[in-house]
Each structure stands twice: as C-alpha cells, then as structure tokens.
Design an enzyme around this catalytic site. Structure first.
Site, PDB file in Angstrom:
ATOM      1  CG  HIS A 104      -2.178  10.622  -6.489  1.00 52.78           C
ATOM      2  ND1 HIS A 104      -1.153  10.122  -5.850  1.00 52.78           N
ATOM      3  CD2 HIS A 104      -2.203  11.865  -5.901  1.00 52.78           C
ATOM      4  CE1 HIS A 104      -0.402  10.967  -5.156  1.00 52.78           C
ATOM      5  NE2 HIS A 104      -1.019  12.196  -5.172  1.00 52.78           N
ATOM      6  CB  CYS A 147       3.029   5.548  -8.490  1.00 57.28           C
ATOM      7  SG  CYS A 147       1.140   5.728  -8.280  1.00 57.28           S
TER       8      CYS A 147
HETATM    9  N1  ARG Z   1       2.319   6.946  -0.564  1.00 62.83           N
HETATM   10  C1  ARG Z   1       2.240   7.742  -1.564  1.00 62.83           C
HETATM   11  C2  ARG Z   1       1.095   8.737  -1.216  1.00 62.83           C
HETATM   12  O1  ARG Z   1       0.251   8.642  -0.710  1.00 62.83           O
HETATM   13  C3  ARG Z   1       1.678   7.239  -2.916  1.00 62.83           C
HETATM   14  C4  ARG Z   1       1.822   7.822  -4.218  1.00 62.83           C
HETATM   15  C5  ARG Z   1       1.582   7.349  -5.310  1.00 62.83           C
HETATM   16  N2  ARG Z   1       1.687   7.847  -6.383  1.00 62.83           N
HETATM   17  C6  ARG Z   1       0.774   8.226  -7.472  1.00 62.83           C
HETATM   18  N3  ARG Z   1       1.363   8.757  -8.278  1.00 62.83           N
HETATM   19  N4  ARG Z   1      -0.259   7.789  -7.640  1.00 62.83           N
HETATM   20  O2  ARG Z   1       1.376   9.891  -1.730  1.00 62.83           O
END
Ligand code: ARG
Length: 281
Positions: free
Chosen positions: A174, A272
């Site tokens: 991300h 996150c």
């Molecule tokens: N386990 C989640 C996923 O893989 C983590 C998300 C993390 N969020 C972020 N904004 N980077 O989607």
C-alpha cells in the site's frame, strides 16, 4: 511576476479521524508478506495498543470517531483502507481480496448514516491505504491493490490532480507503507518516502515533485515507519523508525513514538488504523 509562496514552519491543525477497535483482530489469512497465519496473535494487546494510539490523538486535540467492528473481519482495524474522504465527499473502498470485501460497504454505510455524500467506487481501490492527499494533489499507489483506473475515477470525483505511483516491493503493498505525508499544507507540502518501494519512473516523479523530501532508510521501512500520521507538526510513528524520527525532528516536526507491534503482524501500523475525514472546504 510569478508568485512564490514562502515555505512555512510546521504547524498542527486539528484533525478528524475514524478508527475501528480491533476486538476481532487476528491473522487468519495471508494477503501480504507480513501476515503469517501460523503465528499467534494477542487480541488484548492489539486493543491496548490501539487505545493508546487513539488516546494520543485525543491528547493532541484531534476528534476521533469509531465504527462498530464486524465479526469475521479481522483486518477492519485498518480503517485507512475503508474509504477516502476529501472535501467532505466519500469515495468508497472496493477491496482487492474477498476476505475484506464487506468492509467497503460497512464504512460507506457509516458515512451515509451520518449524512455524508458517498460515491460508490466502480474501480478496485483500498482507500487511504493507497491514496494520500498532499497539498492540492492526490498521490495514488498502484501495483498490488488499487487499480490505476481508480486513479482516474478519483480525479473525476474530486477535481484534483492525481499522481499515479507504482509500487514494486510486495512488503510495501500500500502507498501508506512506503510514503508518509508530513505536511499537507498547500504552501509547504512535505513527505517522507522509501525510494526502493517504487518503480524507477515513480522514483523520478517523486524526486521532481518533492526535492526536499525526507528519505527513509531500510531500517525505517522494515519497521513500517512510514506508516506514520502527521497533523502538520506532531508525527505519530513506530518506535522502530530509528532514522526517520531524528530526520523529521531536524525538519521541525515532533515525532511521537507509539508502539503498534501487534498490529504489525497484519502488515499495518498507526496510519493503517486511521482514516482521515477531510471536511467540506
Ligand atoms: N492485513 C491488511 C491487508 O493486507 C493490512 C492493511 C494495512 N493497511 C494499510 N493502510 N496499509 O489488507
């Protein structure tokens, strides 16, 4: 004569955040390289760390609202993925993985119930996880989760320039794992980022747009130190961001270390867990 704005010193502005308490947190599937479903998780510890993070925001004078966590959606704590809110308009998330699909409508309903104008996304996007607002522009990640077509959809919706950035390292899946907005003040936009997470061409774009950016080290990135939340002055950051903290302090920001180690097992940190609600101008 061209008008050049003078860079202003860092300054805090009050923020409005939406968060989701991790009462159902665990790692029961693997959709990023940080997740290991064979490793034990401690939900109580995740909740304690989350409450500390929330209390830090409240102590800084920010507004925090919460959304009811859905049972069976352990990643819902990562509220940043739930939507993107710019100028009071909500662009809903449309998740890449079926494991998280129900979260998009749940967040959208939260906003709709409170009278926000919401837009149902046609394209796959994971909200603020991949979309960051800096000054007047929107930086948008692609490569692992958010489709490039979503960038065009957002540009139409918000009438703001959207800069597409390509992520190439699956650990930084991300945009908010590889780039932190330190100041979103249009007069002095400032970011920190980790160049190896980006394609060559995206590295060039970032270097041109932000010649004065803080460059994160391998150690900062490996601690998800770029998953930081800034109010323009105070920067909530993982304690493992050992190089980033002094680097931003030197620029006039105040790093506030908050340990989110339990939530790191799911591949997330402070940012996150935090969805920013940007008001109607
Ligand atoms: N386990 C989640 C996923 O893989 C983590 C998300 C993390 N969020 C972020 N904004 N980077 O989607």
């Amino acid at each position: 004569m061209p008008i050049r704005s003078m860079p202003t010193a860092p300054g805090a502005t009050p923020r409005h955040y939406l968060m989701c308490e991790p009462v159902h947190y665990t790692v029961s599937y693997e959709i990023n390289p940080w997740m290991d479903s064979t490793r034990a998780t401690d939900t109580d510890l995740a909740v304690r760390q989350w409450r500390t993070l929330r209390d830090v925001y409240l102590d800084l004078g920010h507004t925090v609202e919460t959304i009811e966590p859905l049972g069976g959606y352990p990643d819902m704590v990562y509220a940043a993925n739930g939507a993107l809110v710019v100028d009071g308009i909500v662009y809903s998330a449309k998740f890449r993985h079926p494991e998280r699909a129900a979260e998009g409508p749940a967040y959208q309903k939260w906003f709709a119930d409170r009278g926000y104008v919401t837009h149902t996304a046609a394209q796959v996007n994971e909200g603020e996880g991949d979309i960051l607002v800096v000054g007047d522009v929107i930086l948008a990640g692609t490569g692992f989760r958010t489709d490039r077509a979503a960038h065009a959809e957002m540009q139409d919706l918000f009438g703001r320039a959207v800069i597409s950035l390509e992520l190439v390292d699956p650990h930084y899946y991300h945009l908010d794992t590889a780039l932190a907005v330190l100041s979103s003040d249009p007069a002095s936009p400032q970011i920190a980022y980790y160049p190896p997470a980006f394609s060559r061409s995206s590295q060039s774009v970032l270097a041109r747009m932000f010649p004065d950016a803080v460059i994160a080290t391998d150690r900062d990135a490996a601690a998800l130190g770029l998953n930081a939340v800034s109010d323009g002055l105070n920067v909530v950051v993982a304690p493992g961001a050992v190089d980033l903290a002094p680097a931003i302090r030197e620029r006039g920001y105040t790093p506030i270390p908050v340990d989110t180690s339990e939530l790191l097992k799911g591949g997330g940190g402070a940012k996150c867990c935090t969805l920013e609600i940007r008001p109607t101008p």
